[in-house]
Design a protein around this motif. Structure first.
Motif, mmCIF file in Angstrom:
data_model
loop_
_atom_site.group_PDB
_atom_site.id
_atom_site.type_symbol
_atom_site.label_atom_id
_atom_site.label_comp_id
_atom_site.label_asym_id
_atom_site.label_seq_id
_atom_site.Cartn_x
_atom_site.Cartn_y
_atom_site.Cartn_z
ATOM 1 N N SER A 152 -40.099 51.558 16.772
ATOM 2 C CA SER A 152 -40.956 52.733 16.863
ATOM 3 C C SER A 152 -41.682 53.026 15.549
ATOM 4 N N GLY A 153 -42.981 53.302 15.678
ATOM 5 C CA GLY A 153 -43.806 53.620 14.525
ATOM 6 C C GLY A 153 -44.349 52.421 13.795
ATOM 7 N N THR A 154 -44.039 51.218 14.254
ATOM 8 C CA THR A 154 -44.450 50.009 13.551
ATOM 9 C C THR A 154 -45.585 49.303 14.282
ATOM 10 N N SER A 155 -46.190 48.351 13.584
ATOM 11 C CA SER A 155 -47.159 47.454 14.198
ATOM 12 C C SER A 155 -46.556 46.054 14.226
ATOM 13 N N VAL A 156 -46.793 45.355 15.314
ATOM 14 C CA VAL A 156 -46.167 44.052 15.496
ATOM 15 C C VAL A 156 -47.143 43.119 16.215
ATOM 16 N N SER A 157 -47.148 41.879 15.808
ATOM 17 C CA SER A 157 -48.071 40.907 16.392
ATOM 18 C C SER A 157 -47.406 40.161 17.536
ATOM 19 N N SER A 158 -48.227 39.456 18.289
ATOM 20 C CA SER A 158 -47.711 38.632 19.387
ATOM 21 C C SER A 158 -46.722 37.602 18.866
ATOM 22 N N GLY A 159 -47.025 37.003 17.727
ATOM 23 C CA GLY A 159 -46.125 36.006 17.170
ATOM 24 C C GLY A 159 -44.781 36.588 16.774
ATOM 25 N N GLU A 160 -44.791 37.803 16.245
ATOM 26 C CA GLU A 160 -43.536 38.457 15.856
ATOM 27 C C GLU A 160 -42.714 38.846 17.085
ATOM 28 N N LEU A 161 -43.383 39.340 18.112
ATOM 29 C CA LEU A 161 -42.666 39.649 19.358
ATOM 30 C C LEU A 161 -42.076 38.389 19.967
ATOM 31 N N ALA A 162 -42.818 37.301 19.899
ATOM 32 C CA ALA A 162 -42.330 36.040 20.463
ATOM 33 C C ALA A 162 -41.054 35.584 19.776
ATOM 34 N N LYS A 163 -41.022 35.719 18.463
ATOM 35 C CA LYS A 163 -39.818 35.327 17.731
ATOM 36 C C LYS A 163 -38.645 36.235 18.072
ATOM 37 N N ALA A 164 -38.918 37.519 18.226
ATOM 38 C CA ALA A 164 -37.845 38.474 18.491
ATOM 39 C C ALA A 164 -37.263 38.306 19.884
ATOM 40 N N TYR A 165 -38.104 37.962 20.858
ATOM 41 C CA TYR A 165 -37.655 37.933 22.253
ATOM 42 C C TYR A 165 -37.620 36.538 22.870
ATOM 43 N N GLY A 166 -38.010 35.533 22.101
ATOM 44 C CA GLY A 166 -37.916 34.169 22.606
ATOM 45 C C GLY A 166 -38.924 33.818 23.677
ATOM 46 N N VAL A 167 -40.077 34.489 23.679
ATOM 47 C CA VAL A 167 -41.102 34.161 24.668
ATOM 48 C C VAL A 167 -42.066 33.141 24.086
ATOM 49 N N THR A 168 -42.799 32.482 24.966
ATOM 50 C CA THR A 168 -43.802 31.499 24.565
ATOM 51 C C THR A 168 -45.110 31.785 25.291
ATOM 52 N N ASP A 169 -46.142 31.116 24.842
ATOM 53 C CA ASP A 169 -47.413 31.162 25.541
ATOM 54 C C ASP A 169 -47.321 30.299 26.798
ATOM 55 N N LEU A 170 -48.372 30.288 27.597
ATOM 56 C CA LEU A 170 -48.329 29.579 28.869
ATOM 57 C C LEU A 170 -48.082 28.084 28.705
ATOM 58 N N ASP A 171 -48.491 27.521 27.559
ATOM 59 C CA ASP A 171 -48.298 26.084 27.339
ATOM 60 C C ASP A 171 -46.972 25.774 26.656
ATOM 61 N N GLY A 172 -46.129 26.788 26.464
ATOM 62 C CA GLY A 172 -44.833 26.569 25.830
ATOM 63 C C GLY A 172 -44.858 26.685 24.324
ATOM 64 N N SER A 173 -46.034 26.876 23.730
ATOM 65 C CA SER A 173 -46.120 27.016 22.280
ATOM 66 C C SER A 173 -45.834 28.457 21.872
ATOM 67 N N ALA A 174 -45.657 28.663 20.562
ATOM 68 C CA ALA A 174 -45.397 30.009 20.035
ATOM 69 C C ALA A 174 -46.223 30.209 18.772
ATOM 70 N N PRO A 175 -47.553 30.362 18.916
ATOM 71 C CA PRO A 175 -48.412 30.489 17.730
ATOM 72 C C PRO A 175 -48.157 31.776 16.961
ATOM 73 N N ASP A 176 -48.279 31.696 15.647
ATOM 74 C CA ASP A 176 -48.170 32.870 14.792
ATOM 75 C C ASP A 176 -49.476 32.997 14.017
ATOM 76 N N CYS A 177 -50.475 33.553 14.682
ATOM 77 C CA CYS A 177 -51.814 33.636 14.115
ATOM 78 C C CYS A 177 -51.849 34.471 12.849
ATOM 79 N N MET A 178 -51.138 35.605 12.849
ATOM 80 C CA MET A 178 -51.186 36.484 11.686
ATOM 81 C C MET A 178 -50.625 35.792 10.447
ATOM 82 N N ALA A 179 -49.548 35.045 10.608
ATOM 83 C CA ALA A 179 -48.988 34.310 9.475
ATOM 84 C C ALA A 179 -49.931 33.203 9.027
#
Length: 306
Positions: A261-288
């Motif tokens: 709560s109160g934070t900003s989080v990127s798709s890549g950070e959420l993916a690492k936290a919850y173990g999700v991937t993109d449709l092709d199975g990759s896990a890009p971290d664009c912000m990093a």
């Protein structure tokens, strides 16, 4: 099979016509929530954006994913329409568990306007951008939050472009910069106001989003998107809208989501936290990737961040 993690929950995705908004609706529906999808473009009329995607199509995609969706044409700059929307959700379900503030629709006002000084910009277009990116979110929260706090555990997701860290750099257009930094501050303020009601506010951002509009910009499709890398090498880090949406669906189902709560989080950070991937199975971290390689000059390429 177990019960879907969001079974019995009700979600509102404000701005679900296309892009990330459409994907949020699909993934929340897939997770079991009943999803209200809103926007200005329907099969009967188009918004000023001028694109063909409709909220009815979004509702059909939710249904195809096994979910339930209700398409409600809504201009989120019109308080009466937003009030009617939340009153309908209240009549139908008596609750709202997830609010996704994804309304934008200002990209068409940016053409040729990056790296142009404020005093050389077209004022009406700039002010319209602020209304689309800021006023819509405030109006929607004003009417939706009394329903959301009726039950403990509610979640508000503010959607922007860039995390707080990324947006410390100037975004090259005065009005765009304001429109994309405002949801970060909104999230902080809402997190403070929602805390006594056991509700959470989080700001999320995709990386380089392969939205319908972005694919059209490069003249490619989702199947041929890599052809655009020859024109723009950094596009190699791009992601589908479903990558962030999968992370948000996991966030909504997380009983410990208040830690965000109160934070900003990127798709890549959420993916690492919850173990999700993109449709092709990759896990890009664009912000990093942009932080380290594009802006920081570190060695490496997009493949190192997928």
């Amino acid at each position: 099979m177990g019960e879907a993690p969001l079974h019995g929950k009700v979600a509102l995705v404000a701005g679900a016509t296309r892009g990330a908004g459409r994907a949020f609706a699909v993934e929340l529906g897939r997770a079991g929530a009943t999803v209200y999808v809103t926007g200005r473009t329907t099969r009967q009329r188009r918004s000023e954006v001028g694109r063909a995607e409709t909220i009815e199509e979004t509702a059909e995609l939710v249904a195809a994913a096994g979910g339930e969706a209700v398409a409600v044409p809504t201009d989120h700059l019109e308080p009466a329409q937003v009030r009617a929307l939340t009153e309908r959700i209240d009549r139908d379900h008596g609750r709202l568990d997830v609010l996704v503030n994804d309304v934008w629709g200002g990209d068409h006002l940016l053409v040729g306007n990056f790296d142009t000084k404020l005093w050389d910009l077209e004022l009406d277009g700039g002010l319209r951008m602020l209304r689309l990116g800021i006023d819509t979110h405030a109006i929607t929260s004003y009417f939706a939050l009394p329903l959301l706090i009726r039950n403990p555990g509610g979640l508000v997701v503010e959607v922007t472009d860039g995390t707080e860290e990324f947006n410390r750099q100037y975004r090259g257009n005065f009005f765009f910069d304001l429109a994309k930094t405002a949801p970060l501050r909104m999230t902080y303020g809402l997190s403070e106001e929602l805390r006594p009601h056991d509700a959470t506010a989080v700001c999320v951002t995709p990386g380089w989003l392969r939205s319908e509009e972005m694919l059209d910009h490069f003249g490619v499709t989702e199947e041929t998107w890599r052809d655009a890398i020859a024109k723009e090498p950094h596009f190699a880090i791009a992601e589908t809208p479903y990558y962030l949406a999968r992370g948000v669906a996991a966030l909504a189902a997380d009983p410990r989501r208040a830690r965000w709560s109160g934070t900003s989080v990127s798709s890549g950070e959420l993916a690492k936290a919850y173990g999700v991937t993109d449709l092709d199975g990759s896990a890009p971290d664009c912000m990093a990737y942009f932080r380290d390689v594009v802006l920081g000059g570190a060695p490496g390429d997009a493949a190192d961040y997928r």
